[in-house]
Design a protein around this motif. Structure first.
Motif, PDB file in Angstrom:
ATOM      1  N   ALA A   1       1.037  -1.284   0.035  1.00 58.48           N
ATOM      2  CA  ALA A   1      -0.007  -0.004  -0.139  1.00 58.48           C
ATOM      3  C   ALA A   1       0.673   1.284   0.004  1.00 58.48           C
ATOM      4  O   ALA A   1       2.058   1.237   0.074  1.00 58.48           O
ATOM      5  CB  ALA A   1      -1.047   0.040   1.181  1.00 58.48           C
ATOM      6  N   GLY A   2       0.392   2.506  -0.058  1.00 58.70           N
ATOM      7  CA  GLY A   2       1.070   3.608   0.130  1.00 58.70           C
ATOM      8  C   GLY A   2       1.867   3.791  -1.033  1.00 58.70           C
ATOM      9  O   GLY A   2       1.808   3.650  -2.262  1.00 58.70           O
ATOM     10  N   LEU A   3       2.869   4.537  -0.579  1.00 56.33           N
ATOM     11  CA  LEU A   3       4.029   4.807  -1.617  1.00 56.33           C
ATOM     12  C   LEU A   3       4.644   3.718  -2.502  1.00 56.33           C
ATOM     13  O   LEU A   3       4.899   3.796  -3.744  1.00 56.33           O
ATOM     14  CB  LEU A   3       5.117   5.428  -0.993  1.00 56.33           C
ATOM     15  N   SER A   4       4.922   2.371  -1.633  1.00 52.23           N
ATOM     16  CA  SER A   4       5.195   1.333  -2.333  1.00 52.23           C
ATOM     17  C   SER A   4       4.448   0.900  -3.659  1.00 52.23           C
ATOM     18  O   SER A   4       4.997   0.557  -4.634  1.00 52.23           O
ATOM     19  CB  SER A   4       5.373   0.035  -1.416  1.00 52.23           C
ATOM     20  N   ALA A   5       3.121   0.884  -3.138  1.00 51.80           N
ATOM     21  CA  ALA A   5       2.115   0.364  -4.224  1.00 51.80           C
ATOM     22  C   ALA A   5       2.286   1.547  -5.317  1.00 51.80           C
ATOM     23  O   ALA A   5       2.103   1.114  -6.681  1.00 51.80           O
ATOM     24  CB  ALA A   5       0.794   0.286  -3.605  1.00 51.80           C
ATOM     25  N   SER A   6       2.378   2.711  -5.024  1.00 54.89           N
ATOM     26  CA  SER A   6       2.240   3.753  -5.831  1.00 54.89           C
ATOM     27  C   SER A   6       3.371   3.559  -6.942  1.00 54.89           C
ATOM     28  O   SER A   6       3.247   3.979  -8.256  1.00 54.89           O
ATOM     29  CB  SER A   6       2.112   5.348  -5.528  1.00 54.89           C
ATOM     30  N   PHE A   7       4.496   3.450  -6.192  1.00 56.10           N
ATOM     31  CA  PHE A   7       5.887   3.404  -7.111  1.00 56.10           C
ATOM     32  C   PHE A   7       5.694   1.958  -8.171  1.00 56.10           C
ATOM     33  O   PHE A   7       6.196   2.262  -9.435  1.00 56.10           O
ATOM     34  CB  PHE A   7       6.976   3.266  -6.115  1.00 56.10           C
ATOM     35  N   MET A   8       5.171   1.017  -7.711  1.00 52.62           N
ATOM     36  CA  MET A   8       5.346   0.035  -8.554  1.00 52.62           C
ATOM     37  C   MET A   8       4.408   0.069  -9.570  1.00 52.62           C
ATOM     38  O   MET A   8       4.635  -0.257 -10.737  1.00 52.62           O
ATOM     39  CB  MET A   8       4.515  -1.088  -7.611  1.00 52.62           C
ATOM     40  N   HIS A   9       3.218   0.897  -9.605  1.00 51.18           N
ATOM     41  CA  HIS A   9       2.547   1.108 -10.551  1.00 51.18           C
ATOM     42  C   HIS A   9       3.177   2.190 -11.450  1.00 51.18           C
ATOM     43  O   HIS A   9       3.000   2.013 -12.703  1.00 51.18           O
ATOM     44  CB  HIS A   9       1.054   1.809  -9.805  1.00 51.18           C
ATOM     45  N   PHE A  10       3.653   3.113 -11.156  1.00 48.87           N
ATOM     46  CA  PHE A  10       4.322   4.083 -11.837  1.00 48.87           C
ATOM     47  C   PHE A  10       5.458   3.268 -12.658  1.00 48.87           C
ATOM     48  O   PHE A  10       5.502   3.577 -13.797  1.00 48.87           O
ATOM     49  CB  PHE A  10       4.901   5.140 -11.078  1.00 48.87           C
ATOM     50  N   ALA A  11       6.304   2.546 -11.919  1.00 52.92           N
ATOM     51  CA  ALA A  11       7.381   1.965 -12.683  1.00 52.92           C
ATOM     52  C   ALA A  11       6.796   0.851 -13.734  1.00 52.92           C
ATOM     53  O   ALA A  11       7.534   0.807 -14.834  1.00 52.92           O
ATOM     54  CB  ALA A  11       7.975   1.083 -11.596  1.00 52.92           C
ATOM     55  N   LYS A  12       5.741   0.121 -13.592  1.00 53.05           N
ATOM     56  CA  LYS A  12       5.194  -0.510 -14.583  1.00 53.05           C
ATOM     57  C   LYS A  12       4.909  -0.030 -15.762  1.00 53.05           C
ATOM     58  O   LYS A  12       5.269  -0.279 -17.040  1.00 53.05           O
ATOM     59  CB  LYS A  12       4.158  -1.448 -14.058  1.00 53.05           C
ATOM     60  N   HIS A  13       3.878   1.224 -15.673  1.00 50.24           N
ATOM     61  CA  HIS A  13       3.658   2.103 -16.615  1.00 50.24           C
ATOM     62  C   HIS A  13       4.758   2.821 -17.443  1.00 50.24           C
ATOM     63  O   HIS A  13       4.861   2.800 -18.581  1.00 50.24           O
ATOM     64  CB  HIS A  13       2.725   3.014 -15.917  1.00 50.24           C
ATOM     65  N   SER A  14       5.723   3.260 -16.511  1.00 49.73           N
ATOM     66  CA  SER A  14       6.835   3.938 -17.021  1.00 49.73           C
ATOM     67  C   SER A  14       7.821   2.922 -18.207  1.00 49.73           C
ATOM     68  O   SER A  14       8.430   3.390 -19.020  1.00 49.73           O
ATOM     69  CB  SER A  14       7.666   4.518 -16.034  1.00 49.73           C
ATOM     70  N   TYR A  15       7.874   1.556 -17.571  1.00 52.13           N
ATOM     71  CA  TYR A  15       8.732   0.875 -18.383  1.00 52.13           C
ATOM     72  C   TYR A  15       8.069   0.542 -19.491  1.00 52.13           C
ATOM     73  O   TYR A  15       8.570   0.419 -20.932  1.00 52.13           O
ATOM     74  CB  TYR A  15       9.109  -0.302 -17.501  1.00 52.13           C
ATOM     75  N   ASN A  16       6.770   0.295 -19.469  1.00 49.78           N
ATOM     76  CA  ASN A  16       6.050  -0.094 -20.676  1.00 49.78           C
ATOM     77  C   ASN A  16       6.079   0.920 -21.636  1.00 49.78           C
ATOM     78  O   ASN A  16       5.992   0.864 -22.988  1.00 49.78           O
ATOM     79  CB  ASN A  16       4.751  -0.604 -20.480  1.00 49.78           C
ATOM     80  N   GLN A  17       6.225   2.227 -21.394  1.00 49.28           N
ATOM     81  CA  GLN A  17       6.181   3.198 -22.353  1.00 49.28           C
ATOM     82  C   GLN A  17       7.520   3.348 -23.129  1.00 49.28           C
ATOM     83  O   GLN A  17       7.459   3.853 -24.101  1.00 49.28           O
ATOM     84  CB  GLN A  17       6.016   4.826 -21.613  1.00 49.28           C
ATOM     85  N   ARG A  18       8.554   2.846 -22.626  1.00 47.66           N
ATOM     86  CA  ARG A  18       9.724   2.686 -23.085  1.00 47.66           C
ATOM     87  C   ARG A  18       9.775   1.677 -24.434  1.00 47.66           C
ATOM     88  O   ARG A  18      10.752   1.940 -25.487  1.00 47.66           O
ATOM     89  CB  ARG A  18      10.950   2.264 -22.417  1.00 47.66           C
ATOM     90  N   LEU A  19       8.718   0.878 -24.352  1.00 48.04           N
ATOM     91  CA  LEU A  19       8.805  -0.239 -25.544  1.00 48.04           C
ATOM     92  C   LEU A  19       8.244   0.096 -26.594  1.00 48.04           C
ATOM     93  O   LEU A  19       7.343   0.978 -26.784  1.00 48.04           O
ATOM     94  CB  LEU A  19       8.140  -1.528 -24.605  1.00 48.04           C
TER      95      LEU A  19
END
Length: 299
Positions: free
Chosen positions: A281-299
């Motif tokens: 939850a909290g920042l950990s969950a937010s970072f996970m969501h952001f990281a997945k979205h950010s990495y997929n944008q690179r592809l």
């Protein structure tokens, strides 16, 4: 926020330990027991049993846990979306990353996250997979990114991205003319690889094991603590090294190193987010969501 009784159940169900759940929730063990009994009374069915002194989920408990996981994920998504709209991210997020992820996957994502949410203070510990897992268990960091297999029952692993371990050699090596080798040829060629405790070595050993080979049966010249060390070693010694394709895509495209195919053995692995048992939850969950979205944008 989740209904508190369901939240208590969710933590207990992942830890399967009332004492540890109480510590995680910062409440007393009797309070944990009270909330579980109230939830069981509300639902009209037992959620936990004790077998041989251990706490186990009943069939009903397993069903409730599946739904509780989905509810927690939806809540995390809602929290992230609302915080983005309000631009109210703040606080401290202590991360850890295994060597390859910390050097080659996360830096760009961290930069993007910092630009988007400057109010969050980020720190990152970089070490091998085993060390990062221990740091989470000791509550020194909140969230890690590791490679290799899932190890600890008190930790949860969420798939992040796929990676591949490949055999490379330097362009000036006597092995640089090889396009591919067989497993029979591999055992006759000197190699360099990562150190014990690294996820890279673990997946290499697992891949070898699928062909009834052991690392001890290869001509291991040296084990080194980072991909950069392996690359430097290959620049000065005739051998091949096993590294993440993510870490060498640039040098390979420039022609400094060459990938040597081993058709009989494909070494695939996943990078995982790892955190204390349960849905983050909290920042950990937010970072996970952001990281997945950010990495997929690179592809």
């Amino acid at each position: 926020m989740l209904d508190f009784r369901l939240h208590v159940f969710h933590v207990v169900a992942h830890l399967l330990n009332f004492t540890k759940a109480a510590e995680r929730l910062s409440i007393s063990q009797p309070a944990v027991t009270k909330n579980i009994k109230e939830l069981e009374s509300q639902l009209g069915i037992r959620l936990f049993d004790r077998k041989a002194g251990k706490v186990v989920l009943t069939e009903a408990g397993q069903t409730v846990l599946q739904t509780a996981d989905r509810i927690q994920l939806l809540y995390n998504q809602l929290e992230f979306d609302l915080n983005v709209l309000k631009n109210q991210f703040g606080g401290q997020l202590k991360l850890g990353a295994s060597t390859t992820a910390g050097q080659y996957v996360l830096p760009e994502i961290l930069a993007r996250f910092h630009r988007a949410f400057p109010g969050v203070q980020l720190t990152m510990q970089n070490a091998n997979t085993e060390t990062i897992e221990q740091a989470i268990l000791q509550q020194e960091i909140m969230l890690g990114v590791v490679e290799g297999k899932k190890h600890h029952p008190l930790l949860s692993y969420t798939a992040f991205i796929q990676d591949e371990i490949v055999a490379i050699t330097h362009k000036d090596s006597k092995y640089g003319k090889l396009g591919q080798i067989s497993l029979e040829e591999l055992v006759k060629i000197p190699i360099v690889c990562r150190e014990k405790g690294s996820g890279s070595l673990e997946v290499l050993e697992a891949a070898l094991g699928e062909h009834d080979l052991e690392l001890s049966g290869l001509q291991v010249e040296m084990m080194l603590g980072s991909t950069e060390a392996i690359k430097s070693f290959l620049e000065n010694y005739d051998c091949i090294g096993f590294v993440s394709i993510t870490a060498v895509s640039g040098p390979v495209s420039r022609g400094d190193f060459k990938i040597i195919e081993i058709p009989e053995m494909e070494i695939l692995r996943s990078f995982y987010f790892v955190h204390a048992a349960g849905v983050p939850a909290g920042l950990s969950a937010s970072f996970m969501h952001f990281a997945k979205h950010s990495y997929n944008q690179r592809l």
